[in-house]
Motif scaffolding. Structure first.
Motif, PDB file in Angstrom:
ATOM      1  N   TRP A  62     -10.349   7.600  31.310  1.00  0.00           N
ATOM      2  CA  TRP A  62     -11.537   8.424  31.110  1.00  0.00           C
ATOM      3  C   TRP A  62     -11.202   9.651  30.282  1.00  0.00           C
ATOM      4  O   TRP A  62     -10.050  10.059  30.182  1.00  0.00           O
ATOM      5  N   THR A  63     -12.239  10.204  29.687  1.00  0.00           N
ATOM      6  CA  THR A  63     -12.150  11.446  28.919  1.00  0.00           C
ATOM      7  C   THR A  63     -13.303  12.330  29.358  1.00  0.00           C
ATOM      8  O   THR A  63     -14.429  11.852  29.511  1.00  0.00           O
ATOM      9  N   SER A  64     -13.035  13.608  29.545  1.00  0.00           N
ATOM     10  CA  SER A  64     -14.106  14.556  29.852  1.00  0.00           C
ATOM     11  C   SER A  64     -14.037  15.732  28.892  1.00  0.00           C
ATOM     12  O   SER A  64     -12.968  16.063  28.370  1.00  0.00           O
ATOM     13  N   THR A  65     -15.185  16.345  28.663  1.00  0.00           N
ATOM     14  CA  THR A  65     -15.282  17.505  27.780  1.00  0.00           C
ATOM     15  C   THR A  65     -15.907  18.664  28.550  1.00  0.00           C
ATOM     16  O   THR A  65     -16.512  18.466  29.608  1.00  0.00           O
ATOM     17  N   TYR A  66     -15.761  19.869  28.009  1.00  0.00           N
ATOM     18  CA  TYR A  66     -16.295  21.054  28.678  1.00  0.00           C
ATOM     19  C   TYR A  66     -17.822  21.023  28.753  1.00  0.00           C
ATOM     20  O   TYR A  66     -18.405  21.419  29.762  1.00  0.00           O
ATOM     21  N   THR A  67     -18.453  20.561  27.683  1.00  0.00           N
ATOM     22  CA  THR A  67     -19.909  20.431  27.634  1.00  0.00           C
ATOM     23  C   THR A  67     -20.235  19.127  26.918  1.00  0.00           C
ATOM     24  O   THR A  67     -19.353  18.482  26.353  1.00  0.00           O
ATOM     25  N   ALA A  68     -21.490  18.754  26.932  1.00  0.00           N
ATOM     26  CA  ALA A  68     -21.899  17.524  26.237  1.00  0.00           C
ATOM     27  C   ALA A  68     -21.571  17.623  24.749  1.00  0.00           C
ATOM     28  O   ALA A  68     -21.763  18.668  24.127  1.00  0.00           O
ATOM     29  N   VAL A  69     -21.049  16.524  24.206  1.00  0.00           N
ATOM     30  CA  VAL A  69     -20.696  16.458  22.788  1.00  0.00           C
ATOM     31  C   VAL A  69     -21.456  15.313  22.137  1.00  0.00           C
ATOM     32  O   VAL A  69     -22.082  14.503  22.821  1.00  0.00           O
ATOM     33  N   THR A  70     -21.401  15.238  20.817  1.00  0.00           N
ATOM     34  CA  THR A  70     -22.082  14.170  20.088  1.00  0.00           C
ATOM     35  C   THR A  70     -21.604  12.807  20.554  1.00  0.00           C
ATOM     36  O   THR A  70     -22.386  11.900  20.790  1.00  0.00           O
ATOM     37  N   GLN A  71     -20.274  12.667  20.690  1.00  0.00           N
ATOM     38  CA  GLN A  71     -19.704  11.411  21.184  1.00  0.00           C
ATOM     39  C   GLN A  71     -18.362  11.678  21.854  1.00  0.00           C
ATOM     40  O   GLN A  71     -17.518  12.375  21.303  1.00  0.00           O
ATOM     41  N   VAL A  72     -18.188  11.124  23.045  1.00  0.00           N
ATOM     42  CA  VAL A  72     -16.914  11.212  23.752  1.00  0.00           C
ATOM     43  C   VAL A  72     -16.397   9.785  23.930  1.00  0.00           C
ATOM     44  O   VAL A  72     -17.189   8.866  24.164  1.00  0.00           O
ATOM     45  N   GLY A  73     -15.096   9.584  23.766  1.00  0.00           N
ATOM     46  CA  GLY A  73     -14.573   8.223  23.825  1.00  0.00           C
ATOM     47  C   GLY A  73     -13.192   8.136  24.438  1.00  0.00           C
ATOM     48  O   GLY A  73     -12.461   9.120  24.532  1.00  0.00           O
ATOM     49  N   VAL A  74     -12.874   6.925  24.876  1.00  0.00           N
ATOM     50  CA  VAL A  74     -11.524   6.613  25.335  1.00  0.00           C
ATOM     51  C   VAL A  74     -11.186   5.210  24.855  1.00  0.00           C
ATOM     52  O   VAL A  74     -11.996   4.289  24.970  1.00  0.00           O
ATOM     53  N   GLN A  75     -10.026   5.051  24.255  1.00  0.00           N
ATOM     54  CA  GLN A  75      -9.526   3.747  23.819  1.00  0.00           C
ATOM     55  C   GLN A  75      -8.301   3.429  24.663  1.00  0.00           C
ATOM     56  O   GLN A  75      -7.344   4.207  24.691  1.00  0.00           O
ATOM     57  N   LEU A  76      -8.348   2.297  25.357  1.00  0.00           N
ATOM     58  CA  LEU A  76      -7.240   1.883  26.219  1.00  0.00           C
ATOM     59  C   LEU A  76      -6.421   0.819  25.498  1.00  0.00           C
ATOM     60  O   LEU A  76      -6.938  -0.242  25.153  1.00  0.00           O
ATOM     61  N   ASN A  77      -5.164   1.118  25.265  1.00  0.00           N
ATOM     62  CA  ASN A  77      -4.248   0.191  24.602  1.00  0.00           C
ATOM     63  C   ASN A  77      -3.282  -0.335  25.652  1.00  0.00           C
ATOM     64  O   ASN A  77      -2.497   0.431  26.209  1.00  0.00           O
TER      65      ASN A  77
END
Length: 143
Positions: A62-77
């Motif tokens: 998972w990825t979290s940001t301080y506030t809502a952003v245009t796009q948040v992502g996580v890539q699992l390798n």
């Protein structure tokens, strides 16, 4: 008395020098402790791997940001260890628009006899600012 004055002056000077060194070290120590915030948007991100037995593993991140952003992502390798090097077996990407959090996970069948780990790429896009970070899980042996 004349002999005492030079001795007192030397002691006073030594105390001043020690104090100055102490202040310098203290300033250097405080500068080493005060680490600026590296990311403006990404607040945290992690990934995990679980051995379910029988050649089946679960990966998540998972990825979290301080506030809502245009796009948040996580890539699992998903990676395996061979010859002392990590090789990527497959990648799974998860994105969430206009959000402050994204989670992704998957159950996988893998070959036995290898160490596996997850390397996660955490991303956040807000306006023209694009941030990226990485994390990795512990390695597990699948037998």
């Amino acid at each position: 008395m004349r002999k005492l004055i030079p001795v007192l002056l030397v002691i006073f000077m030594l105390m001043s020098v020690q104090s100055a060194f102490g202040e310098t070290l203290s300033e250097q120590n405080s500068m080493a402790v005060a680490v600026p915030n590296v990311y403006q948007n990404i607040s945290d991100g992690q990934c995990t791997i679980v051995n379910n037995g029988g050649g089946v593993i679960n990966i998540s991140g998972w990825t979290s940001t301080y506030t809502a952003v245009t796009q948040v992502g996580v890539q699992l390798n998903i990676q395996y260890l061979s010859g002392g090097q990590w090789y990527t077996l497959n990648s799974y990407s998860y994105y969430s628009p206009n959000s402050a959090y994204v989670y992704g996970g998957k159950s996988l069948s893998v070959s036995k006899g290898y160490y596996y780990r997850v390397l996660a790429n955490h991303t956040a896009i807000k306006g023209s600012l694009s941030e990226r970070g990485q994390s990795h899980s512990e390695a597990i042996y699948v037998q």
